[in-house]
Design an enzyme around this catalytic site. Sequence first.
Site, PDB file in Angstrom:
ATOM      1  N   ASP A   1     -23.728  15.240   4.468  1.00 16.36           N
ATOM      2  CA  ASP A   1     -23.910  14.368   5.630  1.00 16.36           C
ATOM      3  C   ASP A   1     -24.260  15.252   6.823  1.00 16.36           C
ATOM      4  O   ASP A   1     -23.402  15.961   7.357  1.00 16.36           O
ATOM      5  CB  ASP A   1     -22.624  13.579   5.887  1.00 16.36           C
ATOM      6  CG  ASP A   1     -22.806  12.504   6.954  1.00 16.36           C
ATOM      7  OD1 ASP A   1     -23.796  12.583   7.707  1.00 16.36           O
ATOM      8  OD2 ASP A   1     -21.952  11.607   7.041  1.00 16.36           O
ATOM      9  N   HIS A   2     -25.522  15.195   7.236  1.00 16.82           N
ATOM     10  CA  HIS A   2     -26.012  16.095   8.281  1.00 16.82           C
ATOM     11  C   HIS A   2     -25.366  15.802   9.642  1.00 16.82           C
ATOM     12  O   HIS A   2     -25.479  16.609  10.575  1.00 16.82           O
ATOM     13  CB  HIS A   2     -27.531  15.976   8.399  1.00 16.82           C
ATOM     14  CG  HIS A   2     -28.204  17.278   8.661  1.00 16.82           C
ATOM     15  ND1 HIS A   2     -27.598  18.319   9.339  1.00 16.82           N
ATOM     16  CD2 HIS A   2     -29.450  17.730   8.344  1.00 16.82           C
ATOM     17  CE1 HIS A   2     -28.435  19.343   9.427  1.00 16.82           C
ATOM     18  NE2 HIS A   2     -29.559  19.008   8.826  1.00 16.82           N
ATOM     19  N   ARG A   3     -24.702  14.669   9.766  1.00 16.05           N
ATOM     20  CA  ARG A   3     -24.001  14.386  11.020  1.00 16.05           C
ATOM     21  C   ARG A   3     -22.847  15.365  11.239  1.00 16.05           C
ATOM     22  O   ARG A   3     -22.508  15.685  12.383  1.00 16.05           O
ATOM     23  CB  ARG A   3     -23.450  12.954  11.013  1.00 16.05           C
ATOM     24  CG  ARG A   3     -24.505  11.858  10.896  1.00 16.05           C
ATOM     25  CD  ARG A   3     -23.849  10.491  10.874  1.00 16.05           C
ATOM     26  NE  ARG A   3     -22.848  10.400   9.810  1.00 16.05           N
ATOM     27  CZ  ARG A   3     -21.943   9.430   9.723  1.00 16.05           C
ATOM     28  NH1 ARG A   3     -21.898   8.476  10.642  1.00 16.05           N
ATOM     29  NH2 ARG A   3     -21.082   9.411   8.729  1.00 16.05           N
TER      30      ARG A   3
END
Length: 452
Positions: A421-423
């Site tokens: 999850d690049h967040r």
Amino acid sequence: MRFEFRMPDIGEGVSEGEIVQWHVTAGDTVSEEDPMVEVTTDKATVTIDVPRAGIVADLCAKVGDIVNVGTVIAVIDTEATQENRPVQQGTPSSGPAATAVGDIKDSGLPGVLSFTRSRRPSVRPAGGNGGSDHPHAPFSDNPLATPAVRKLARDMGVELGGVPSTGEGGRITRTDVMTFIKQTGAGAVLNTRESRLETDTHVLAPRPLLSEPPTAVHDLEERRPFVGIRRRIAERMQHAKNTAAHFTFVEECDVTHLCEVRERLLPEAEAHGVKLAYLPFIVKATVGALKKHLELNTILDEEAHELVTRRYFHIGIATATERGLLVPVLRHADRLSILEIAREIDRLARGAREGSLSPAELKGSTFTVTSLGKHGGLLATPVLNFPEVGVLAVHRIRERAVVRDGQITIGDVMMLSLSFDHRLIDGHVGAAFTYEIIRSLENPERMFLEMH
């Protein structure tokens, strides 16, 4: 007396369930503990039994409905009999009603007795369907079986009550049904969709001659409700893709030495009754990497706007079943040896395929590993098991040319595909985590230093 049966609380904090299949219809005469309805709750499908004997006056929910705990789903006329009392239609009365959790009886809950004990088999009367060739085969009016096995039996024209069971607690398995068919020839006339359609009065039509033009396209289509586990999986996958910002990192791993270590350990594992695959080593390496990169064992609490780092390591093991992809959870994997991990993975995988796992065993993972086995392919873009922030897909081991000390040689190579999850996870963090797993798999002795 009209008894209002409400969706029971089956535990584990479940607040609602989806109606997957009714085993009764309005007007049916029913007895206690007869199968009544199949309900899906958070990836677990359970069969709820009839709570009171009588005649079914009304079914208040249809297949596909999402019903909250405590909602009336059926009304049973407990004083009526098929001979002397007709089914009364109308709005349920205000008479006594079941509570959300049901009344305690025999250390169980009405409507969920199938969880607490198996039914006693009886002998099938001679000449009955499905068992005439085996007069000594056990017969049960209320056979235990998963929805997938029940569907198989229906499709093959087999009456489950006449099928001998070999599963845990008297549960009938897919193998039991197929063995019964081979031994008795049951279901031979119903083994194709065309044969089933010909017996349905709603689709009876003259069969066209081979020389006639083909039928309309919709006559060659089969429609079935999109309900149960498959719909839950779809909803969770869609939510994960819509919420997390996926990115995938792929790298190869030379597992030549790991293959040699596993080969040496196989006899000892077998002596302990354990079938030692590669997955326990992969789980152990993943846990070691998670300890050094706790960002990957973190979730985002979107409502509270907080990052929650878990310092326990519950590894989800993605498992393919007839009902769809389930993720049973290997709890406290950091506390287990490789042999213990192997034994627990085997238990969870078997339970997932048989449908015997509890809801608690299918939730609570902090990171997920999925292995595609012999169908592993070259690489993939695995979807996160939301709200987790990382997932590891393991691919098939292949012989490849590798370079060691400046020399080309043949090695055993496995590709690893990881989605993050690049967040929450930056690219360099995901890469560092991946290479930590690879270091352990390429040098398996490191993992034995961490064994408990």
